[in-house]
Scaffold this active site. Structure first.
Site, PDB file in Angstrom:
ATOM      1  N   TRP A  46       7.307   6.635   4.512  1.00  0.00           N
ATOM      2  CA  TRP A  46       6.370   7.591   5.107  1.00  0.00           C
ATOM      3  C   TRP A  46       6.969   8.986   5.264  1.00  0.00           C
ATOM      4  O   TRP A  46       6.301   9.900   5.783  1.00  0.00           O
ATOM      5  CB  TRP A  46       5.880   7.066   6.473  1.00  0.00           C
ATOM      6  CG  TRP A  46       4.737   6.109   6.320  1.00  0.00           C
ATOM      7  CD1 TRP A  46       4.787   4.743   6.384  1.00  0.00           C
ATOM      8  CD2 TRP A  46       3.369   6.447   6.032  1.00  0.00           C
ATOM      9  NE1 TRP A  46       3.540   4.203   6.159  1.00  0.00           N
ATOM     10  CE2 TRP A  46       2.651   5.230   5.942  1.00  0.00           C
ATOM     11  CE3 TRP A  46       2.684   7.651   5.843  1.00  0.00           C
ATOM     12  CZ2 TRP A  46       1.278   5.198   5.674  1.00  0.00           C
ATOM     13  CZ3 TRP A  46       1.327   7.607   5.571  1.00  0.00           C
ATOM     14  CH2 TRP A  46       0.641   6.389   5.488  1.00  0.00           C
TER      15      TRP A  46
ATOM     16  N   ASP B 236      -3.296   2.914  -4.911  1.00  0.00           N
ATOM     17  CA  ASP B 236      -2.214   3.238  -5.848  1.00  0.00           C
ATOM     18  C   ASP B 236      -1.718   1.878  -6.334  1.00  0.00           C
ATOM     19  O   ASP B 236      -0.891   1.237  -5.697  1.00  0.00           O
ATOM     20  CB  ASP B 236      -1.145   4.026  -5.074  1.00  0.00           C
ATOM     21  CG  ASP B 236       0.094   4.356  -5.884  1.00  0.00           C
ATOM     22  OD1 ASP B 236       0.279   3.774  -6.967  1.00  0.00           O
ATOM     23  OD2 ASP B 236       0.886   5.185  -5.395  1.00  0.00           O
TER      24      ASP B 236
ATOM     25  N   ARG C 210      -9.862   1.774   0.339  1.00  0.00           N
ATOM     26  CA  ARG C 210     -10.775   2.738  -0.311  1.00  0.00           C
ATOM     27  C   ARG C 210     -10.161   3.364  -1.544  1.00  0.00           C
ATOM     28  O   ARG C 210     -10.859   3.788  -2.470  1.00  0.00           O
ATOM     29  CB  ARG C 210     -11.179   3.844   0.671  1.00  0.00           C
ATOM     30  CG  ARG C 210     -10.019   4.691   1.066  1.00  0.00           C
ATOM     31  CD  ARG C 210     -10.354   6.020   1.724  1.00  0.00           C
ATOM     32  NE  ARG C 210      -9.110   6.629   2.121  1.00  0.00           N
ATOM     33  CZ  ARG C 210      -8.369   7.422   1.337  1.00  0.00           C
ATOM     34  NH1 ARG C 210      -8.771   7.761   0.131  1.00  0.00           N
ATOM     35  NH2 ARG C 210      -7.219   7.897   1.758  1.00  0.00           N
TER      36      ARG C 210
ATOM     37  N   GLU D 127       7.007  -1.917   8.477  1.00  0.00           N
ATOM     38  CA  GLU D 127       5.851  -1.011   8.577  1.00  0.00           C
ATOM     39  C   GLU D 127       4.733  -1.679   9.387  1.00  0.00           C
ATOM     40  O   GLU D 127       4.092  -1.049  10.246  1.00  0.00           O
ATOM     41  CB  GLU D 127       5.345  -0.622   7.181  1.00  0.00           C
ATOM     42  CG  GLU D 127       4.236   0.429   7.232  1.00  0.00           C
ATOM     43  CD  GLU D 127       3.394   0.490   5.964  1.00  0.00           C
ATOM     44  OE1 GLU D 127       3.066  -0.581   5.409  1.00  0.00           O
ATOM     45  OE2 GLU D 127       3.042   1.606   5.531  1.00  0.00           O
TER      46      GLU D 127
ATOM     47  N   TYR E 127      -2.737   5.056  11.233  1.00  0.00           N
ATOM     48  CA  TYR E 127      -3.041   3.629  11.473  1.00  0.00           C
ATOM     49  C   TYR E 127      -2.757   3.087  12.887  1.00  0.00           C
ATOM     50  O   TYR E 127      -3.654   2.557  13.542  1.00  0.00           O
ATOM     51  CB  TYR E 127      -2.281   2.760  10.469  1.00  0.00           C
ATOM     52  CG  TYR E 127      -2.584   3.091   9.040  1.00  0.00           C
ATOM     53  CD1 TYR E 127      -3.720   2.580   8.411  1.00  0.00           C
ATOM     54  CD2 TYR E 127      -1.739   3.915   8.296  1.00  0.00           C
ATOM     55  CE1 TYR E 127      -4.004   2.880   7.085  1.00  0.00           C
ATOM     56  CE2 TYR E 127      -2.023   4.229   6.974  1.00  0.00           C
ATOM     57  CZ  TYR E 127      -3.156   3.706   6.369  1.00  0.00           C
ATOM     58  OH  TYR E 127      -3.436   4.017   5.061  1.00  0.00           O
TER      59      TYR E 127
ATOM     60  N   CYS F  20      -5.927   4.435   3.916  1.00  0.00           N
ATOM     61  CA  CYS F  20      -6.314   3.837   2.629  1.00  0.00           C
ATOM     62  C   CYS F  20      -6.761   2.401   2.851  1.00  0.00           C
ATOM     63  O   CYS F  20      -7.834   1.998   2.413  1.00  0.00           O
ATOM     64  CB  CYS F  20      -5.146   3.882   1.658  1.00  0.00           C
ATOM     65  SG  CYS F  20      -4.775   5.554   1.137  1.00  0.00           S
TER      66      CYS F  20
HETATM   67  N1  LIG Z   1       0.587   8.010  -3.627  1.00  0.00           N
HETATM   68  C1  LIG Z   1       0.743   7.203  -2.580  1.00  0.00           C
HETATM   69  N2  LIG Z   1       0.859   5.876  -2.786  1.00  0.00           N
HETATM   70  C2  LIG Z   1       1.023   5.017  -1.739  1.00  0.00           C
HETATM   71  O1  LIG Z   1       1.124   3.795  -1.986  1.00  0.00           O
HETATM   72  C3  LIG Z   1       1.060   5.551  -0.423  1.00  0.00           C
HETATM   73  C4  LIG Z   1       0.943   6.941  -0.249  1.00  0.00           C
HETATM   74  N3  LIG Z   1       0.787   7.742  -1.337  1.00  0.00           N
HETATM   75  N4  LIG Z   1       0.997   7.510   0.987  1.00  0.00           N
HETATM   76  C5  LIG Z   1       1.155   6.721   2.178  1.00  0.00           C
HETATM   77  C6  LIG Z   1       1.684   5.368   1.967  1.00  0.00           C
HETATM   78  C7  LIG Z   1       3.160   5.212   1.776  1.00  0.00           C
HETATM   79  N5  LIG Z   1       3.218   4.022   0.919  1.00  0.00           N
HETATM   80  C8  LIG Z   1       4.252   3.805   0.014  1.00  0.00           C
HETATM   81  C9  LIG Z   1       5.091   4.841  -0.339  1.00  0.00           C
HETATM   82  C10 LIG Z   1       6.137   4.606  -1.216  1.00  0.00           C
HETATM   83  C11 LIG Z   1       6.330   3.337  -1.740  1.00  0.00           C
HETATM   84  C12 LIG Z   1       7.509   3.108  -2.639  1.00  0.00           C
HETATM   85  O2  LIG Z   1       8.142   4.031  -3.100  1.00  0.00           O
HETATM   86  N6  LIG Z   1       7.873   1.844  -2.915  1.00  0.00           N
HETATM   87  C13 LIG Z   1       9.058   1.483  -3.690  1.00  0.00           C
HETATM   88  C14 LIG Z   1      10.171   0.998  -2.804  1.00  0.00           C
HETATM   89  C15 LIG Z   1      10.462   1.880  -1.642  1.00  0.00           C
HETATM   90  C16 LIG Z   1      11.198   1.200  -0.503  1.00  0.00           C
HETATM   91  O3  LIG Z   1      10.942   0.033  -0.159  1.00  0.00           O
HETATM   92  O4  LIG Z   1      12.059   1.848   0.104  1.00  0.00           O
HETATM   93  C17 LIG Z   1       8.703   0.330  -4.640  1.00  0.00           C
HETATM   94  O5  LIG Z   1       9.331   0.228  -5.692  1.00  0.00           O
HETATM   95  O6  LIG Z   1       7.842  -0.459  -4.279  1.00  0.00           O
HETATM   96  C18 LIG Z   1       5.474   2.298  -1.381  1.00  0.00           C
HETATM   97  C19 LIG Z   1       4.429   2.541  -0.511  1.00  0.00           C
HETATM   98  C20 LIG Z   1       1.900   3.513   0.694  1.00  0.00           C
HETATM   99  N7  LIG Z   1       1.181   4.749   0.735  1.00  0.00           N
HETATM  100  O1  LIG Z   2      -1.476   1.929   2.060  1.00  0.00           O
HETATM  101  C1  LIG Z   2      -1.694   2.753   1.158  1.00  0.00           C
HETATM  102  C2  LIG Z   2      -1.671   4.120   1.422  1.00  0.00           C
HETATM  103  C3  LIG Z   2      -1.915   4.979   0.400  1.00  0.00           C
HETATM  104  N1  LIG Z   2      -2.203   4.515  -0.852  1.00  0.00           N
HETATM  105  C4  LIG Z   2      -2.421   5.513  -1.931  1.00  0.00           C
HETATM  106  C5  LIG Z   2      -3.765   5.605  -2.558  1.00  0.00           C
HETATM  107  C6  LIG Z   2      -3.752   7.016  -3.134  1.00  0.00           C
HETATM  108  O2  LIG Z   2      -3.026   7.001  -4.356  1.00  0.00           O
HETATM  109  C7  LIG Z   2      -2.952   7.797  -2.101  1.00  0.00           C
HETATM  110  C8  LIG Z   2      -3.829   8.470  -1.062  1.00  0.00           C
HETATM  111  O3  LIG Z   2      -4.488   9.566  -1.633  1.00  0.00           O
HETATM  112  P1  LIG Z   2      -6.030   9.891  -1.317  1.00  0.00           P
HETATM  113  O4  LIG Z   2      -6.304  11.153  -2.089  1.00  0.00           O
HETATM  114  O5  LIG Z   2      -6.153  10.076   0.162  1.00  0.00           O
HETATM  115  O6  LIG Z   2      -6.848   8.727  -1.796  1.00  0.00           O
HETATM  116  O7  LIG Z   2      -2.171   6.818  -1.441  1.00  0.00           O
HETATM  117  C9  LIG Z   2      -2.222   3.165  -1.107  1.00  0.00           C
HETATM  118  O8  LIG Z   2      -2.459   2.703  -2.253  1.00  0.00           O
HETATM  119  N2  LIG Z   2      -1.986   2.318  -0.090  1.00  0.00           N
END
Ligand SMILES: Nc1nc(=O)c2c([nH]1)NC[C@@H]1CN(c3ccc(C(=O)N[C@@H](CCC(=O)O)C(=O)O)cc3)CN21
Ligand SMILES: O=c1ccn([C@H]2C[C@H](O)[C@@H](COP(=O)(O)O)O2)c(=O)[nH]1
Length: 277
Positions: A80, A182, A179, A58, A94, A159
């Site tokens: 993503w 998660d 900002r 990423e 980004y 974020c």
């Molecule tokens: N709600 C939310 N949380 C996020 O962290 C987040 C978003 N949305 N939207 C955009 C990006 C995408 N990101 C993500 C999305 C999914 C995982 C996730 O599912 N992680 C799993 C493993 C997935 C993999 O490596 O294939 C884990 O257990 O960490 C992590 C970051 C960070 N961002």
């Molecule tokens: O790199 C990242 C991208 C996204 N997030 C998380 C933080 C929030 O849970 C969602 C975004 O929702 P908003 O309503 O726009 O705040 O994705 C993250 O932790 N890290």
């Protein structure tokens, strides 16, 4: 990473219930910070297995200025997918802002080149930073991520949005402002990614990696991550792994996942969790 466990506990102890855009619901605290000296190991969680391949690919994708998930998918990264259009587009997220921030006269500004120039030529500068919060291209909140991307806006606002760098005594440190964090799924990724970015920039600028500082605004745990968080907190942290760079690429844009060697990583098993879209 004790600091990470402390933050999870802090949110459980002090967090307040907040509804959120995704409809999942969270417990949340506002304004937290932790720091880690990269000399003490690579900051990848040991109390659950974290997928470093997704994180490094990423980051390479961001650095290439790419905003389409096709390249990520070719490299086995699916994080993503939920936000992309049918053709894989995410709008000017980004990578676009890092490498080609649009200017009023139709030009572009490469913020990564600016940072590298500062690190090489003005390491004492207090202006070594790049920013992704380009207000003109933020999503229209009444539209879906895909509709925003189709309209030329970001599918999701950034974020992790402000990266500032600091050089002292030959060491490169960085502070990242997130900002909205998660804390169970995103923060482990954002922390390790920051550390890899510092390692790359330090190598390219003949500096040693220093400290990373992560500052989070709305620091939340989604209500559907609670079981997972409790499982993780019941586990004992293990020694941190080591991340080694196997070569020095020509430029910051030439790193590949194969250039990194992770050693002594002995994590507890992964903890699957749903991502809120
Ligand atoms: N709600 C939310 N949380 C996020 O962290 C987040 C978003 N949305 N939207 C955009 C990006 C995408 N990101 C993500 C999305 C999914 C995982 C996730 O599912 N992680 C799993 C493993 C997935 C993999 O490596 O294939 C884990 O257990 O960490 C992590 C970051 C960070 N961002
Ligand atoms: O790199 C990242 C991208 C996204 N997030 C998380 C933080 C929030 O849970 C969602 C975004 O929702 P908003 O309503 O726009 O705040 O994705 C993250 O932790 N890290």
């Amino acid at each position: 990473m004790r600091q990470y466990h402390d933050l999870l506990r802090d949110i459980l102890d002090n967090g307040v219930r907040k509804e959120d855009r995704t409809g999942t619901g969270t417990v949340s605290v506002f304004g937290r910070q932790f720091r880690h000296n990269l000399a003490d190991g690579f900051p990848l969680l040991t109390t659950k297995k974290v997928h470093l391949r997704s994180i490094i690919n990423e980051l390479i994708w961001f650095l290439n200025g790419d905003t389409n998930v096709a390249w990520l998918q070719e490299h086995g990264v699916s994080i993503w997918n939920e936000w992309a259009t049918d053709t894989g587009d995410l709008g000017p997220v980004y990578g676009k802002q890092w490498r080609a921030w649009p200017t009023r006269d139709g030009g572009e500004i490469d913020q990564i080149e600016y940072v590298l120039d500062c690190l090489k030529n003005r390491p004492d500068s207090r202006r070594i930073l790049f920013h992704a919060w380009n207000v003109e291209y933020l999503p229209d909140e009444s539209l879906s991520p895909q509709e925003n991307a189709l309209a030329g806006r970001m599918a999701l606002p950034p974020c992790h949005l402000l990266y500032q760098f600091y050089v002292a005594e030959g060491r490169l440190s960085a502070q990242l402002y997130i900002r909205s964090s998660d804390t169970f799924l995103g923060l482990p990724f954002n922390t390790a990614s920051l550390a890899v970015l510092v390692m790359m920039l330090a190598q390219q600028s003949d500096l040693e990696p220093g400290e990373i500082i992560v500052s989070t605004g709305d620091s939340h745990l989604y209500l559907n991550h609670m079981e997972q968080v409790n499982e993780q907190l019941s586990r004992e942290p293990r020694p941190l792994p080591k991340l080694t760079l196997l070569r020095k690429p020509e430029s910051i844009y030439d790193y590949r996942f194969e250039d990194f060697e992770l050693s002594d990583y002995d994590p507890h098993p992964a903890i699957p969790a749903p991502v809120s879209v």
